[in-house]
Design an enzyme around this catalytic site. Structure first.
Site, short mmCIF file in Angstrom:
data_model
loop_
_atom_site.label_atom_id
_atom_site.label_comp_id
_atom_site.label_asym_id
_atom_site.label_seq_id
_atom_site.Cartn_x
_atom_site.Cartn_y
_atom_site.Cartn_z
CG ASP A 1 26.24 48.13 22.99
OD1 ASP A 1 26.51 47.40 23.96
OD2 ASP A 1 25.11 48.56 22.75
CG ASP B 1 19.02 40.03 22.53
OD1 ASP B 1 19.11 40.36 23.73
OD2 ASP B 1 20.00 39.97 21.76
#
Length: 238
Positions: free
Chosen positions: A129, A8
């Site tokens: 998500d 990330d």
């Protein structure tokens, strides 16, 4: 089954967020390419890269870091975060990205998903998500009122062959991956699913394999030393 380590990115650095909260950030590495090389050495055949700045902004931000990761020998990369136009998708594929992961676009711009699938067949994936069953977008900052299976069915019809499903409430919390929920999504939508969020150890990898999933994404557990990538890759192949 694939074990896919995550990188990330915020400000060109490798970070992890707790439950997707930008205010709760830990920096794990200053050099993303070095981290990618380490992951390849440990057996990664695919690296899941998320441009968190891009997810927030709505366009790719960490392009230099992405380019550097793609240049690592043996690193195959999938990229998500801020990919909401065909030119941006094309731009990152030209950098060397193998697959793009469309999240917000999968909800707000199904036409874009269709166009991308037609133009770049086999290279478009969808990131779904969810928190408490509701799909979240824009870097997990906005609710949609939609369920994961509904979104998965839509993107499948648009041409997507693989969905990456993250339980946002578990992400970075070591509470165990939702292999059961991911398998249910796979069955309901009729699309391959990779699970993400909450991986705490090898048992989670085995649970995903037993559930018949396409893969599992491992992030914080890897960076905190709770799981060794080489062992996870072996467990997935057992």
């Amino acid at each position: 089954m694939l074990v896919i380590p995550a990188i990330d990115l915020i400000g060109g650095e490798v970070v992890r967020l707790e439950k997707g909260d930008f205010a709760r950030k830990t920096v794990y590495a200053r050099d993303p390419a070095e981290k990618a090389a380490e992951l390849v050495r440990d057996g990664a055949s695919l690296i899941h890269v998320v441009d968190l700045d891009g997810a927030k902004a709505g366009w790719p931000v960490n392009l230099d870091a992405v380019r550097a990761i793609c240049a690592v020998p043996g690193a195959e990369v999938e990229l998500g975060g801020g990919l909401r136009s065909l030119p941006d998708i094309e731009k990152v594929l030209e950098l060397g990205v193998r697959y793009v992961v469309l999240g917000t676009a999968a909800v707000e711009r199904l036409d874009l998903v269709r166009q991308a699938c037609a133009r770049f067949p086999g290279r478009v994936r969808s990131g779904i998500d969810a928190r408490n069953g509701e799909v979240k977008i824009a870097g997990w900052l906005e609710g949609t009122g939609l369920g994961a299976a509904e979104v998965a069915r839509r993107v499948k019809e648009a041409g997507v062959g693989l969905v990456e499903y993250t339980d946002v409430g578990r992400d970075g919390m070591f509470t165990g991956v939702d292999a059961e929920g991911a398998a249910r999504l796979q069955a309901e939508a009729g699309v391959q699913v990779v699970a993400s969020g909450g991986v705490a150890g090898l048992d989670d990898v085995r649970a995903c394999r037993a559930a018949g999933l396409a893969g599992v994404i491992v992030g914080k557990a890897l960076y905190e030393g709770r799981i060794a990538l080489a062992e996870a890759v072996r467990a997935a192949a057992e």
